[in-house]
Structure formats: C-alpha cells, structure tokens
Design a protein around this motif. Structure first.
Motif, short mmCIF file in Angstrom:
data_model
loop_
_atom_site.label_atom_id
_atom_site.label_comp_id
_atom_site.label_asym_id
_atom_site.label_seq_id
_atom_site.Cartn_x
_atom_site.Cartn_y
_atom_site.Cartn_z
N ALA A 67 0.86 -1.20 0.00
CA ALA A 67 0.00 0.00 0.00
C ALA A 67 0.89 1.24 0.00
O ALA A 67 0.91 2.02 0.96
N PHE A 68 1.63 1.44 -1.09
CA PHE A 68 2.46 2.63 -1.23
C PHE A 68 1.59 3.88 -1.33
O PHE A 68 0.43 3.82 -1.74
N SER A 69 2.18 5.02 -0.98
CA SER A 69 1.52 6.32 -1.12
C SER A 69 2.51 7.33 -1.67
O SER A 69 3.73 7.21 -1.48
N HIS A 70 2.01 8.33 -2.39
CA HIS A 70 2.77 9.54 -2.77
C HIS A 70 3.90 9.31 -3.77
O HIS A 70 4.60 10.26 -4.11
N LEU A 71 4.10 8.08 -4.27
CA LEU A 71 5.29 7.83 -5.07
C LEU A 71 5.29 8.54 -6.41
O LEU A 71 6.35 8.69 -7.03
N ASN A 72 4.13 8.96 -6.87
CA ASN A 72 4.11 9.68 -8.14
C ASN A 72 4.90 10.99 -8.05
O ASN A 72 5.30 11.56 -9.06
N LYS A 73 5.16 11.45 -6.82
CA LYS A 73 5.94 12.68 -6.63
C LYS A 73 7.41 12.50 -6.99
O LYS A 73 8.13 13.47 -7.16
N GLU A 91 0.11 -7.73 -14.49
CA GLU A 91 0.90 -8.71 -15.24
C GLU A 91 1.15 -9.97 -14.43
O GLU A 91 1.11 -11.09 -14.95
N LEU A 92 1.41 -9.81 -13.14
CA LEU A 92 1.74 -10.93 -12.26
C LEU A 92 0.52 -11.65 -11.72
O LEU A 92 0.64 -12.71 -11.12
N ASN A 93 -0.67 -11.07 -11.95
CA ASN A 93 -1.89 -11.54 -11.30
C ASN A 93 -1.72 -11.57 -9.80
O ASN A 93 -1.97 -12.57 -9.12
N ALA A 94 -1.25 -10.44 -9.26
CA ALA A 94 -1.05 -10.26 -7.83
C ALA A 94 -2.04 -9.22 -7.32
O ALA A 94 -2.43 -8.31 -8.06
N LEU A 95 -2.44 -9.35 -6.07
CA LEU A 95 -3.33 -8.35 -5.47
C LEU A 95 -2.57 -7.05 -5.28
O LEU A 95 -1.46 -7.03 -4.74
N ASN A 96 -3.17 -5.95 -5.73
CA ASN A 96 -2.55 -4.63 -5.63
C ASN A 96 -3.15 -3.86 -4.46
O ASN A 96 -4.34 -3.98 -4.16
N TRP A 97 -2.33 -3.09 -3.77
CA TRP A 97 -2.77 -2.24 -2.67
C TRP A 97 -2.35 -0.81 -2.96
O TRP A 97 -1.28 -0.57 -3.51
N VAL A 98 -3.19 0.14 -2.57
CA VAL A 98 -2.88 1.56 -2.76
C VAL A 98 -3.13 2.29 -1.45
O VAL A 98 -4.18 2.11 -0.82
N GLY A 99 -2.16 3.09 -1.04
CA GLY A 99 -2.29 3.87 0.18
C GLY A 99 -2.88 5.25 -0.10
O GLY A 99 -3.68 5.43 -1.01
N MET A 100 -2.43 6.25 0.66
CA MET A 100 -3.00 7.59 0.60
C MET A 100 -2.76 8.25 -0.75
O MET A 100 -1.64 8.61 -1.10
N GLU A 101 -3.81 8.40 -1.52
CA GLU A 101 -3.77 9.10 -2.80
C GLU A 101 -5.09 9.84 -2.98
O GLU A 101 -6.14 9.33 -2.58
N PRO A 102 -5.05 11.05 -3.56
CA PRO A 102 -6.32 11.74 -3.84
C PRO A 102 -7.15 10.95 -4.83
O PRO A 102 -6.63 10.09 -5.56
N ASN A 103 -8.43 11.23 -4.88
CA ASN A 103 -9.33 10.44 -5.72
C ASN A 103 -8.93 10.40 -7.19
O ASN A 103 -9.04 9.35 -7.84
N ASP A 104 -8.46 11.52 -7.72
CA ASP A 104 -8.12 11.52 -9.14
C ASP A 104 -6.92 10.61 -9.43
O ASP A 104 -6.88 9.90 -10.44
N GLU A 105 -5.94 10.61 -8.51
CA GLU A 105 -4.79 9.73 -8.68
C GLU A 105 -5.22 8.26 -8.50
O GLU A 105 -4.77 7.37 -9.23
N TYR A 106 -6.10 8.03 -7.53
CA TYR A 106 -6.57 6.66 -7.32
C TYR A 106 -7.31 6.15 -8.56
O TYR A 106 -7.14 4.99 -8.95
N ALA A 107 -8.10 7.01 -9.17
CA ALA A 107 -8.85 6.61 -10.36
C ALA A 107 -7.91 6.18 -11.48
O ALA A 107 -8.17 5.20 -12.19
N GLU A 108 -6.79 6.89 -11.64
CA GLU A 108 -5.83 6.53 -12.68
C GLU A 108 -5.18 5.19 -12.39
O GLU A 108 -4.97 4.38 -13.29
#
Length: 314
Positions: A67-73, A91-108
């Motif tokens: 659950a990474f966050s902020h890495l796009n910075k 690609e790996l068929n692995a479960l992905n986790w996302v941490g703190m991101e604004p909604n627009d970034e999460y949508a992408e």
C-alpha cells in the motif's frame, strides 16, 4: 550524530529511512526474521502450487503489492510509479494495494485494471473517509480499509499529512466504516491481539499485521506477534495479511508459515520500481515467487493451504 541520508529520490521524509538505532522497529524486525530457520522435509516433496484465493478472487501467489503512497511525486520523465507497480500487479496476477492518494490519482491507478485494495488514512474528517470508500467502490476496488496505526506524529500529537489532519480510530468508527460499504473492510497496522480482536468485533473481514515501516518506536516484529493473532482469530474467518521487511521469497515463507494468508512486499520492490518501473517490479516479484517455491519444496509444503509452523526454529 550525522543525519541519515536517504537513498531514495524525492522530498525529504517522503520515503522513511531506517535510522539503524535501537528504537527503529525495522532493525529489530530484520534481525528477528533472520533468526528464524527451517528444517528440511524433502522426502515426498513436490513442485508446489502457489495459487491462492483472496476475497473470492484467484491470484497466482500469496505475495502481494504494497500500500504505497505519494510515489508519483518522485516519478521522472512523466512516469508514475503508483501506476507502474499496478501494471506489474496486473501482469503478475497479484493483489494490488494503494495507500493515501487523492481520488483523481486513485482513479488513474484503478484504471490499470489490477484487482486493488484501497487503504485510507484515519482522517479527522470522517466524511472524507466515507467519500473515499464510496469512490473506491465506484472504481472497482475489491476491498477497502484504514490505517489504524497512523494516528500520532513524531511531535506526540495527531499527525498531519499533506495538510490533512488525522485523528483517533475508535472501535465504533470502524463499525461505521464497515457498515458504509459492501466491500470487505481491512484494518491495517495491527500489532497486538487486542487490536486484532477489536477489528474482528467491528466487522473487519481482514487485518494487516504491520508496524507500518517502523512508525512505532521499539515495535515488535510482525512475525513475532503473528502466531498469537492467528490463534486469537482462529475460526473467525478474518483474513490475516502481513508485511514489513519482506524482501525475499524466504521472508514471505516465514510469515506464511507463522499464520499469514498472504504477504505484501514494500521496500523490496521500491528500488526496482524507481529504477526500472513495471519491468523491475515484475522481475523482483517473479524472483521472490521462485524463492518461495524453492523453500516450499525443501520443506514439503505442497500448496498455500499447507504451511506448517512446526518446520520453523525460532
């Protein structure tokens, strides 16, 4: 004492750096993991099946994205690391986790198409939490959750992240968030039997046993508390995830043997992600899966439902 220099790009403090001091939970965690050894059980051992089911979905391995966050910075040349490791998860068929991101970034990130869990900060503004839960639902998340451990800052007060004030997580708050969605709800940052049981009674379908990259000074290793939590939740149906210092498939094996249903790898993919993007993450996790399979064969574990704590020497 000279200041610890970060090997990672981006603004100071964006990616926490291990201090090497005794109060850094990462130091103790690494030492504890490395102290665990295994015995060989090779007669009748066969090539193992790494496939697993999480929240009713089939995945190729119990090794998940973090659950990474902020890495796009810290992305360069228009590249977005948060999107790149989601592409690797797909690609790996692995479960992905996302941490703190604004909604627009999460949508992408969600648009990549990887099956994703969204973890939300414990904002003081509970309406913001509810809004992000709803947004995650609308963008195909397979589960949502909250960082129950990201409450205090280093000043001893409630933390403030990107200008947003964080606040306490009460059991009644968890119950409200669970009731606000039909998705499985995850309590991330559990490091005690007490919190695990409270999360269960609040209706959480899963927990993440974690010290959140060493947020808590002198924090115990997730591997150390994991068996107690596993015992306390036995028969409850609550899924147990774990993370912290899982840099190899051998590390993953130890956590899985101690009671985790699946594990997330964080810093282990950070270097490959920032250097090589999606390809680096895919290569690293593929290597970890190979190591996991190797150690499963050495210890007679045929599939991800057959891990046996008795093979470990602690």
């Amino acid at each position: 004492m000279s200041e610890i220099k970060s090997p990672w790009p981006g603004p100071k403090g964006l990616i926490p750096v291990t201090s090497g001091k005794a109060d850094d939970a990462n130091v103790y965690n690494r030492a504890y993991l490395d102290s665990i050894h295994v015995e060989m059980r090779v007669i009748d051992a066969v090539l193992p099946d790494l496939g697993c089911q999480i929240f009713g979905e089939k995945f190729s391995s119990p090794i998940m994205m973090p659950a990474f966050s902020h890495l796009n910075k810290v992305g360069k040349d228009g590249k977005k690391p948060m999107v790149q490791y989601a592409e690797a998860a797909l690609e790996l068929n692995a479960l992905n986790w996302v941490g703190m991101e604004p909604n627009d970034e999460y949508a992408e990130i969600a648009a990549v198409g990887a099956k994703t869990v969204r973890i939300i900060k414990p904002f003081m503004d509970h309406d913001k939490i509810l809004d992000e839960i709803k947004f995650a639902e609308e963008h195909g998340a397979i589960a949502v959750g909250i960082d129950i451990d990201h409450v205090p800052g280093t000043d001893g007060k409630y933390d403030v992240v990107d200008g947003f004030h964080l606040g306490p997580v009460m059991q009644e708050d968890l119950e409200k968030y669970v009731a606000a969605t039909e998705l499985p709800f995850v309590a991330k940052g559990v490091l005690s039997v007490q919190d695990a049981v409270k999360a269960k009674y609040a209706g959480c379908k899963a927990i993440v046993v974690s010290h959140h990259h060493g947020r808590v000074p002198f924090g115990i290793a997730p591997a150390q508390i994991l068996p107690r939590i596993k015992e306390a939740l036995e028969g409850s149906g609550v899924v147990i995830f774990a993370d912290c210092s899982i840099d190899t498939g051998y590390d993953a094996y130890k956590l899985l043997s101690l009671g985790a249903d699946a594990v997330a790898v964080g810093r282990g993919i950070l270097g490959p992600l920032l250097k090589e993007g999606r390809e680096g993450v895919t290569k690293k996790v593929t290597e970890m899966n190979q190591q996991l399979s190797e150690l499963m064969m050495y210890t007679g574990i045929k599939d991800t439902c057959s891990f046996d704590k008795s093979v470990l020497y602690i």
